[in-house]
Each structure stands twice: as structure tokens, then as C-alpha cells.
Design a protein around this motif. Sequence first.
Motif, PDB file in Angstrom:
ATOM      1  N   SER A 180       0.823  -1.214   0.000  1.00 37.52           N
ATOM      2  CA  SER A 180       0.000   0.000   0.000  1.00 37.52           C
ATOM      3  C   SER A 180       0.849   1.253   0.000  1.00 37.52           C
ATOM      4  O   SER A 180       0.432   2.302  -0.496  1.00 37.52           O
ATOM      5  CB  SER A 180      -0.905   0.035   1.242  1.00 37.52           C
ATOM      6  N   GLY A 181       2.043   1.128   0.562  1.00 39.48           N
ATOM      7  CA  GLY A 181       2.911   2.295   0.644  1.00 39.48           C
ATOM      8  C   GLY A 181       3.591   2.648  -0.668  1.00 39.48           C
ATOM      9  O   GLY A 181       4.188   3.715  -0.801  1.00 39.48           O
ATOM     10  N   MET A 182       3.491   1.759  -1.641  1.00 41.93           N
ATOM     11  CA  MET A 182       4.201   2.011  -2.905  1.00 41.93           C
ATOM     12  C   MET A 182       3.451   3.015  -3.776  1.00 41.93           C
ATOM     13  O   MET A 182       2.227   3.073  -3.763  1.00 41.93           O
ATOM     14  CB  MET A 182       4.353   0.706  -3.703  1.00 41.93           C
ATOM     15  N   LYS A 183       4.236   3.741  -4.541  1.00 41.90           N
ATOM     16  CA  LYS A 183       3.653   4.710  -5.466  1.00 41.90           C
ATOM     17  C   LYS A 183       2.948   3.958  -6.614  1.00 41.90           C
ATOM     18  O   LYS A 183       3.444   2.949  -7.107  1.00 41.90           O
ATOM     19  CB  LYS A 183       4.789   5.564  -6.039  1.00 41.90           C
ATOM     20  N   GLY A 184       1.756   4.446  -7.000  1.00 42.53           N
ATOM     21  CA  GLY A 184       1.077   3.873  -8.164  1.00 42.53           C
ATOM     22  C   GLY A 184       0.144   2.735  -7.804  1.00 42.53           C
ATOM     23  O   GLY A 184      -0.487   2.160  -8.689  1.00 42.53           O
ATOM     24  N   ILE A 185       0.028   2.430  -6.501  1.00 43.46           N
ATOM     25  CA  ILE A 185      -0.865   1.323  -6.134  1.00 43.46           C
ATOM     26  C   ILE A 185      -2.134   1.869  -5.506  1.00 43.46           C
ATOM     27  O   ILE A 185      -2.106   2.758  -4.646  1.00 43.46           O
ATOM     28  CB  ILE A 185      -0.135   0.349  -5.186  1.00 43.46           C
ATOM     29  N   LYS A 186      -3.282   1.398  -6.029  1.00 41.04           N
ATOM     30  CA  LYS A 186      -4.563   1.942  -5.623  1.00 41.04           C
ATOM     31  C   LYS A 186      -5.037   1.277  -4.331  1.00 41.04           C
ATOM     32  O   LYS A 186      -5.390   1.958  -3.379  1.00 41.04           O
ATOM     33  CB  LYS A 186      -5.561   1.709  -6.749  1.00 41.04           C
ATOM     34  N   SER A 187      -5.044  -0.041  -4.340  1.00 37.84           N
ATOM     35  CA  SER A 187      -5.531  -0.744  -3.153  1.00 37.84           C
ATOM     36  C   SER A 187      -4.919  -2.140  -3.097  1.00 37.84           C
ATOM     37  O   SER A 187      -4.529  -2.692  -4.118  1.00 37.84           O
ATOM     38  CB  SER A 187      -7.057  -0.861  -3.197  1.00 37.84           C
ATOM     39  N   VAL A 188      -4.827  -2.651  -1.881  1.00 35.46           N
ATOM     40  CA  VAL A 188      -4.319  -4.007  -1.700  1.00 35.46           C
ATOM     41  C   VAL A 188      -5.322  -4.738  -0.822  1.00 35.46           C
ATOM     42  O   VAL A 188      -5.636  -4.279   0.270  1.00 35.46           O
ATOM     43  CB  VAL A 188      -2.945  -3.997  -1.015  1.00 35.46           C
ATOM     44  N   SER A 189      -5.867  -5.836  -1.311  1.00 38.88           N
ATOM     45  CA  SER A 189      -6.817  -6.559  -0.462  1.00 38.88           C
ATOM     46  C   SER A 189      -6.346  -7.998  -0.269  1.00 38.88           C
ATOM     47  O   SER A 189      -5.823  -8.631  -1.186  1.00 38.88           O
ATOM     48  CB  SER A 189      -8.219  -6.519  -1.082  1.00 38.88           C
ATOM     49  N   LEU A 222      -8.031 -24.571   6.138  1.00 36.01           N
ATOM     50  CA  LEU A 222      -6.754 -24.130   5.563  1.00 36.01           C
ATOM     51  C   LEU A 222      -5.619 -24.231   6.571  1.00 36.01           C
ATOM     52  O   LEU A 222      -4.457 -24.329   6.197  1.00 36.01           O
ATOM     53  CB  LEU A 222      -6.869 -22.691   5.055  1.00 36.01           C
ATOM     54  N   ASP A 223      -5.995 -24.197   7.841  1.00 37.75           N
ATOM     55  CA  ASP A 223      -4.965 -24.261   8.864  1.00 37.75           C
ATOM     56  C   ASP A 223      -4.196 -25.571   8.802  1.00 37.75           C
ATOM     57  O   ASP A 223      -3.018 -25.636   9.118  1.00 37.75           O
ATOM     58  CB  ASP A 223      -5.594 -24.127  10.264  1.00 37.75           C
ATOM     59  N   GLU A 224      -4.887 -26.619   8.374  1.00 34.72           N
ATOM     60  CA  GLU A 224      -4.257 -27.927   8.375  1.00 34.72           C
ATOM     61  C   GLU A 224      -3.374 -28.163   7.163  1.00 34.72           C
ATOM     62  O   GLU A 224      -2.593 -29.098   7.126  1.00 34.72           O
ATOM     63  CB  GLU A 224      -5.333 -29.034   8.415  1.00 34.72           C
ATOM     64  N   LEU A 225      -3.555 -27.343   6.159  1.00 34.13           N
ATOM     65  CA  LEU A 225      -2.789 -27.566   4.925  1.00 34.13           C
ATOM     66  C   LEU A 225      -1.880 -26.370   4.651  1.00 34.13           C
ATOM     67  O   LEU A 225      -2.260 -25.227   4.926  1.00 34.13           O
ATOM     68  CB  LEU A 225      -3.744 -27.711   3.724  1.00 34.13           C
ATOM     69  N   PRO A 226      -0.715 -26.631   4.081  1.00 38.93           N
ATOM     70  CA  PRO A 226       0.190 -25.500   3.760  1.00 38.93           C
ATOM     71  C   PRO A 226      -0.240 -24.825   2.455  1.00 38.93           C
ATOM     72  O   PRO A 226       0.454 -24.899   1.447  1.00 38.93           O
ATOM     73  CB  PRO A 226       1.547 -26.179   3.626  1.00 38.93           C
ATOM     74  N   ILE A 227      -1.401 -24.189   2.519  1.00 36.71           N
ATOM     75  CA  ILE A 227      -1.921 -23.544   1.304  1.00 36.71           C
ATOM     76  C   ILE A 227      -1.389 -22.113   1.226  1.00 36.71           C
ATOM     77  O   ILE A 227      -1.484 -21.371   2.200  1.00 36.71           O
ATOM     78  CB  ILE A 227      -3.458 -23.478   1.358  1.00 36.71           C
ATOM     79  N   PRO A 228      -0.827 -21.698   0.109  1.00 37.53           N
ATOM     80  CA  PRO A 228      -0.370 -20.309   0.000  1.00 37.53           C
ATOM     81  C   PRO A 228      -1.573 -19.361   0.015  1.00 37.53           C
ATOM     82  O   PRO A 228      -2.662 -19.741  -0.401  1.00 37.53           O
ATOM     83  CB  PRO A 228       0.338 -20.262  -1.362  1.00 37.53           C
ATOM     84  N   ARG A 229      -1.330 -18.148   0.496  1.00 40.19           N
ATOM     85  CA  ARG A 229      -2.410 -17.147   0.509  1.00 40.19           C
ATOM     86  C   ARG A 229      -2.082 -16.016  -0.464  1.00 40.19           C
ATOM     87  O   ARG A 229      -0.938 -15.766  -0.788  1.00 40.19           O
ATOM     88  CB  ARG A 229      -2.551 -16.582   1.928  1.00 40.19           C
ATOM     89  N   LEU A 230      -3.115 -15.341  -0.915  1.00 37.27           N
ATOM     90  CA  LEU A 230      -2.938 -14.329  -1.967  1.00 37.27           C
ATOM     91  C   LEU A 230      -3.380 -12.940  -1.514  1.00 37.27           C
ATOM     92  O   LEU A 230      -4.289 -12.814  -0.701  1.00 37.27           O
ATOM     93  CB  LEU A 230      -3.772 -14.695  -3.195  1.00 37.27           C
ATOM     94  N   LEU A 231      -2.695 -11.917  -2.051  1.00 40.00           N
ATOM     95  CA  LEU A 231      -3.166 -10.543  -1.910  1.00 40.00           C
ATOM     96  C   LEU A 231      -3.381 -10.006  -3.329  1.00 40.00           C
ATOM     97  O   LEU A 231      -2.538 -10.196  -4.206  1.00 40.00           O
ATOM     98  CB  LEU A 231      -2.134  -9.650  -1.225  1.00 40.00           C
ATOM     99  N   SER A 232      -4.529  -9.370  -3.482  1.00 40.17           N
ATOM    100  CA  SER A 232      -4.809  -8.797  -4.810  1.00 40.17           C
ATOM    101  C   SER A 232      -4.433  -7.322  -4.774  1.00 40.17           C
ATOM    102  O   SER A 232      -4.917  -6.572  -3.930  1.00 40.17           O
ATOM    103  CB  SER A 232      -6.290  -8.980  -5.126  1.00 40.17           C
ATOM    104  N   VAL A 233      -3.553  -6.924  -5.696  1.00 41.50           N
ATOM    105  CA  VAL A 233      -3.063  -5.538  -5.707  1.00 41.50           C
ATOM    106  C   VAL A 233      -3.614  -4.820  -6.933  1.00 41.50           C
ATOM    107  O   VAL A 233      -3.356  -5.222  -8.060  1.00 41.50           O
ATOM    108  CB  VAL A 233      -1.519  -5.517  -5.740  1.00 41.50           C
TER     109      VAL A 233
END
Lengths: 305, 219
Positions: free
Chosen positions: A82-91, A112-123
Motif C-alpha cells: 500500500s505504501g508504494m507509489k502507483g498502487i490503488k488498493s491491496v486486499s 486451511l490451517d491444516e494444509l500448507p496452502i499459499p495465501r494471496l493478496l490482490s493488488v
Amino acid sequence: MRATSPISNSIVPRESIAANALTLVIGIMTFLLCLTFGAVSLVSDTASSWKNDIAREVTIQIRPADGFDMENALKTAQQIASGMKGIKSVSIINEAATARLLEPWLGAGLSLDELPIPRLLSVKLKQGERVDFDELRRQLISAVPGASLDDHQAWSDRLNTMAGATVFIGLSIMALVMSATILTVIFATRGAMSSNQHIVEVLHFVGARDNYVAEQFQRHFLALGLKGGAIGGVMAIFTFIIIGIWTGQNIATPEGDQVTALFGTFSVGLIGYAGTAVIVVLISFLTAMTSRRTVLRHISTLDNK
Amino acid sequence: MIKFENVGLRYGMGSEILRDLTFHIAPGSFQFLTGPSGAGKSSLLRLLFLSLSPTRGLINVFGKDAASLKRADLQDIRQDIGIVFQDFRLLDHLTTFENVALPLRVQGREEASYKRDVIDLLDWVGLSDRLHVLPPVLSGGEKQRAAIARALINQPKLLLADEPTGNLDPTLARRLLRLFAELNRSGTSVVIATHDLGLMDQFQARRLVINEGLLQIYD
Ligand SMILES: Nc1ncnc2c1ncn2[C@@H]1O[C@H](COP(=O)(O)OP(=O)(O)O)[C@@H](O)[C@H]1O
Ligand SMILES: [Mg+2]
């Protein structure tokens, strides 16, 4: 004695079969060239909008590891981005949503706690601003182990190439149609001129200056070119409007959606209309100049000097 | 006015159709140019009109060497030389009046400034009731007279006419000849190319006879 009629006949006859045929040819070629121009500008607009859409969103992925505080890592990544220039929103894509994404593969009701599933952020990115992805990537990796940034570079590179190729093909077609138009107009004008050769000769032998003779024909053929060009241009604009209305009405139907998805709504826009006007003017000018050159060339053969 | 000195003419690589022509067209003179068909009468008229350059020799027009004239000078000189083509060369989309006025119109003059002159001239050649008629409607004799009027509207110093009585019956031919004589009396030099011996017998005038490429002059 009767007075002479006030309106005298023009030195170059206004109406002739050759002139009408030339007007028709110019009309048709203008129409085709304008349509090509409209289609090419539409396709190249669309191609560049593909790039924009794909480039307006990037994803941050965080892979879990043993003893790793995922929620904390997600927050940190969100703050950095969020702190980067040019980025509108990060969810942060929450657990429920992530689970839904994975449901088709892993089945419902998994934790999900039981599995090593990666998590995503949409920028989401701001339009028209450059983002320093390298800097963002460097900061993420140093602050959050297991983080990676997917800026869709490979995908957007491929799309770029494809859009470039599409525009190139479009421009090539445009160049071909333009060459065909130029040649057709030149030869049709010369053809129409050949029925006027005797007029050129008479004018020359009654003492008219070369430039005077050339101007008579140039003016006449400019008018023919404008007439034919206007007919073709107006037809092209009508066609644009009709297709625009048609695609607008079909937007809810599956076929319409497909067309819309591919080309956006079919609106040729200002460039299309301005291009049409420029084409009409250029073709008229070409017609006038061709007639001028034909006249001067013919005159130069008259006096065997 | 126009002087030829040892002028020769050939078309392309063919043999010379005119050889060693030396003569003078004097101001106010009247001459027939004659010879059998194919002798080179029309070619000689084209030389006089400067629309053909000789393959050798000198042509001097109004005191200038024709070979040194520029294209623009040539068009100026054409205002002083009227020509009546064998095939008239009237423009079919212009009325008789407009055809005759053409040499003035192409000089950029306003119709109002020459209207009277054109109407008077057409009256003189007997076409006053054909002013607004297009050439395809005119008879052969009327076309001929329209072509002559067009050649004269600029009041040229020299009039060239190629077989002007070619398609006319003898009565019309005689009337036309009187027209040329009258014109000549008012000071214009006249050259009439013709192979019609009967016509020449009606009017005492200088004769330039071309035979086998050579010119004989009978004053
Ligand atoms: N443009 C031309 N090219 C080649 N030959 C020509 C041309 N005009 C005339 N001739 C030839 O020159 C000769 C003289 O022709 P022309 O001057 O028309 O004769 P005339 O008027 O006395 O009948 C003829 O043999 C004709 O075939
Ligand atoms: Mg002849």
C-alpha cells in the motif's frame, strides 16, 4: 439581339459518363479505405486495452512455512504494497475465498490451517502510473519470507507481442488498401481525362497558358474527388453507426457478449471520423493533382519543340 | 512578318516532306498555299503556327527566332496568329458564342468586356441567330464560320486556314472567300491552304505551291 445567357458553360464539361464513373470509383475506394481505417483503429485500440486491463492488477503470493504467522505476514505485505507509489488498493483474499477457489480441487469443508496452502493478496494499480515492481519485490522478500510477486510479466509480454502483431497486420492491410486506392484513383482520373484531351488541345491552340488549362481541370477534378469522397465517407460513417447500434443491442446476448469481450463496444470514435475526413480530403487532392499532371504532360507533347 | 530560311521538315526517320523552303509572309498579304493532297500543306501551316519545329533551317516570327522562344512566349504569339483547323475543333459542350469567345476567356477576361465584340463578329460571319446553339446542331458551313470567327476574335495579325472550303458547296465557298478578302483589306495577313483550283481562280492572289517537297511561288 438577344443577350447571351448569364450562366456560361464551364470550360470543362460538368457532366460526362467518364466523370460519373470516376465519382463512383472514388466513392467506392473511399468507402473501403475508411472502413479499413475504422476497423484497424478499432482493433489497435482494443489490443492496447487488453494490455491495460491485464496490467492493472498484480498478485502477491505468500507460501506458509512451519511456525509461520500467516496473518501477520499478510498484514506486513499489505502495508508494504500500500505504501508504494502507483498502487490503488491491496486486499487480502480471505480464508473463505481462498477455500472457495480451491474447492473444485480439494473438496468442500477443508480447513486451511491444516494444509500448507499459499495465501494471496490482490493488488490493484492506479491507471497510467508506473509501479516499480522490482523495488516492491525486493521489499516484500526481505520483510516476508515466502512472499513472491506475480506481475503477470510473461503473460503481459505475450499479450503485448500479440497486440503488436495485430496492429502490424492491421497497418499492413491499411497500407495495401491505401496503395490500391491511390493507384485506382490515379488510373481512373487519367481515364476520365482522356475524354478531355481535345479540350486541352483547343485551349492550348487558342493561346491559353499551361497553368490556366491545368487549373480548369484541377478545379473540376477536385470537385469530382470531393463529391465521390464525401459519398464514400458518409457511407462509411453510416456503416460505423449501424454496426455500433447493432453491437449495442446485442450486448446482452451471448453472441453480442463475445463481440463485446473481444472488441469492446464497436465505437470507432473521434479518430475514425477524423480519419474519414482526412481520407476524403487526401483523395480529392490526389484526384486534382493527377488531372493537373495529366494536362501538363499532354500539353508538353502538343508543340513538337 | 514570318520568314522561312532553308527550312526542312521530316517526321521521325522518314524522308523530308518539305525541303529548302525560303519565303516571307508580308504584313497585310494574301496567299493561297496549294499542292496535291499529302504534299505537306497542313504541315507547313503547323510550322507557321509554331506547333511544329523544323528539322532544319530558320523560322523568324515577328522578328524573333522561333527556335529560341519559350513556351510562355509561344502562347503570347498565338494571340497574334489565328488558325482555322481543317476539322474545326469546336468544343461541343460550349455554345457558338462561347466557342468564339474562348481565346478571350482564356486570357482571364470578363464576359462583359468582350460580349459586344463577339456578337458583332458572329453577325459579320452570318451566325447572329446561332449564338446559343451547340456545335453538333450547326451545319458544316456554320461550323466553318464559327471556327473562323474564333480565329479572328483576337484580331490576329495573321490568319491561317486549312482547307476552309473543303466541305462546302461552291456558293458557300465563294461567300467565305469574300469574307477572307474583306478581312485582308482590313490589314490581316491571310494564308489559305487549299487544293481547290476552282477556288483560287476566283481570287487573284499570290500562290505558294508545294510539289515533291519543294516550294514554288507565283506572285
Ligand atoms: N504527325 C505526322 N507524323 C508522321 N507523318 C505525318 C504527320 N502528319 C503528316 N504526315 C505526313 O506528311 C505528309 C504531308 O502531310 P500533310 O501536311 O497533312 O499534307 P497535306 O495537308 O498537303 O495533305 C503526308 O505524307 C503525311 O502522311
Ligand atoms: Mg491537309
